[in-house]
Motif scaffolding. Sequence first.
Motif, short mmCIF file in Angstrom:
data_model
loop_
_atom_site.label_atom_id
_atom_site.label_comp_id
_atom_site.label_asym_id
_atom_site.label_seq_id
_atom_site.Cartn_x
_atom_site.Cartn_y
_atom_site.Cartn_z
N GLN A 3 1.05 -0.91 -0.24
CA GLN A 3 -0.15 -0.27 0.18
C GLN A 3 1.39 1.23 -0.15
OE1 GLN A 3 -2.51 0.24 3.53
NE2 GLN A 3 -3.01 2.08 2.85
N ARG A 4 0.66 2.47 -0.70
CA ARG A 4 1.33 3.08 -1.00
C ARG A 4 0.86 4.30 0.26
NH1 ARG A 4 0.79 5.64 -7.09
NH2 ARG A 4 -1.32 5.19 -6.50
N ASP A 35 5.59 4.31 -6.67
CA ASP A 35 5.86 2.65 -6.61
C ASP A 35 5.11 2.87 -4.55
OD1 ASP A 35 8.19 3.22 -5.95
OD2 ASP A 35 8.31 1.51 -5.90
N ARG A 36 5.84 4.11 -4.23
CA ARG A 36 5.60 3.42 -2.65
C ARG A 36 4.67 5.78 -2.32
NH1 ARG A 36 11.29 5.60 0.37
NH2 ARG A 36 9.38 5.45 1.68
N TYR A 37 4.32 6.26 -2.82
CA TYR A 37 3.73 7.07 -2.44
C TYR A 37 2.36 7.45 -3.47
CZ TYR A 37 7.52 8.34 0.13
OH TYR A 37 8.49 8.02 1.40
N GLU A 38 1.36 7.68 -3.26
CA GLU A 38 0.10 8.52 -4.13
C GLU A 38 0.13 9.83 -3.67
OE1 GLU A 38 -4.91 7.75 -4.12
OE2 GLU A 38 -3.76 6.82 -3.21
N GLN A 383 6.06 1.45 5.55
CA GLN A 383 4.78 0.47 3.79
C GLN A 383 4.57 -1.04 4.78
OE1 GLN A 383 7.30 1.23 0.46
NE2 GLN A 383 4.64 1.98 0.34
#
Length: 384
Positions: A3-4, A35-38, A383
């Motif tokens: 999940q971001r 891929d890590r942050y929305e 994460q």
Amino acid sequence: MSQRFKVLQLQPDYNVKSHDFADLAEQIVKALPADRYEMTAAFLRGRPGPADPVSRADHSVYFEFSDKSLKGMRLRAMWRLYQFCRKEKFDVVICNRFKPVNMMLTLNRWLKVPLCIGISHGFGEYDRLYRRRQTQRLIDRHWRFVGVSPAVKQYLLDCQCGFTDQNTWAITNAIDIEQAEALQHSRERSRELLGLDPSVRLIGALGRLVPVKGHTYLLQAFAQLKDKYPQTQLAIIGAGREEANLRAEIERLGLQGRAHLLGFKENALQYVRAFDIWTMPSLAEGLGLALLEGMSGQLPVIASNVPAMLPLIEGAGGLAVEPANVPALTAALDNYLGLSDEALADKGQQAYRYLQKEHDIEVFREEYRQLIDSGLSQAGKRQQ
């Protein structure tokens, strides 16, 4: 897929440009791996028209608050922002400039967003006593602060209202040099597009036509040298409320045909190589991105020795002058105008090398990544 983290970047006004070489907010979006942050970009005022660019963030939100609704207690605006943040459950909120910072300082007492980052772009935001008292009361462990230059960081620390060496950073603004250079026309083409004489030596300035930019002093200094250097002209790119006053000053000083107000130009950086000397006679600046833009065009620089710009001028090998000091500005212009074309070009190359070394966009992005990663880690966020 893990999940971001959900990141909100809050700005006072919609101001996304088609080119983001010097757009602080868009460069932060670029800094955070998708891929890590929305990412969500939100703007308190304004929205793009049909042909206008939008943020490269995953989502864009336009509150379209009126100026009136953002003054005083701002209760309706605060309530809408609170509801939005509560629904989205952001892990990080990045606030650009005072108003978003001030609103989130209050709201995060209830929202408890794990990491909030307030970015200050200049001086004076906390000069008022009631602002300092309010800020000191509301800063807590969730907050980190950034000044866009060491001088702005020092201003925050000197306010003594909750900004400390432990929660306040200096992340110096940078520009994407490669993108900036790709936009720039040649010297000849730039002058053709601007309607300027290809044969003259040209002093340039870029900025809003407002008193703090000090253009009137630049005109007065140039007027002292116009007879000594008959093949030199001056041009200013920008628009603003001082235009009529500056035109009157040009006439008073006898600079008609020698000094040009070129008006607002979209992506003005594309014309930077039209000039031979780059000037910033500002009375005050938070950082002075236009100074970096001049360096990207490999131009020698003359600028005011205000705290935010002095290290940049010295690093670039430029000439620093006291703000509003016409004799000092005249002497600096005389110094550069007296150089040969080759010596002037060498000065421009020195400024360009400094820009590459000290204001690299990748360093800027990495510092924001580290600030956000470390802040989330300290908040106990991992994460999943």
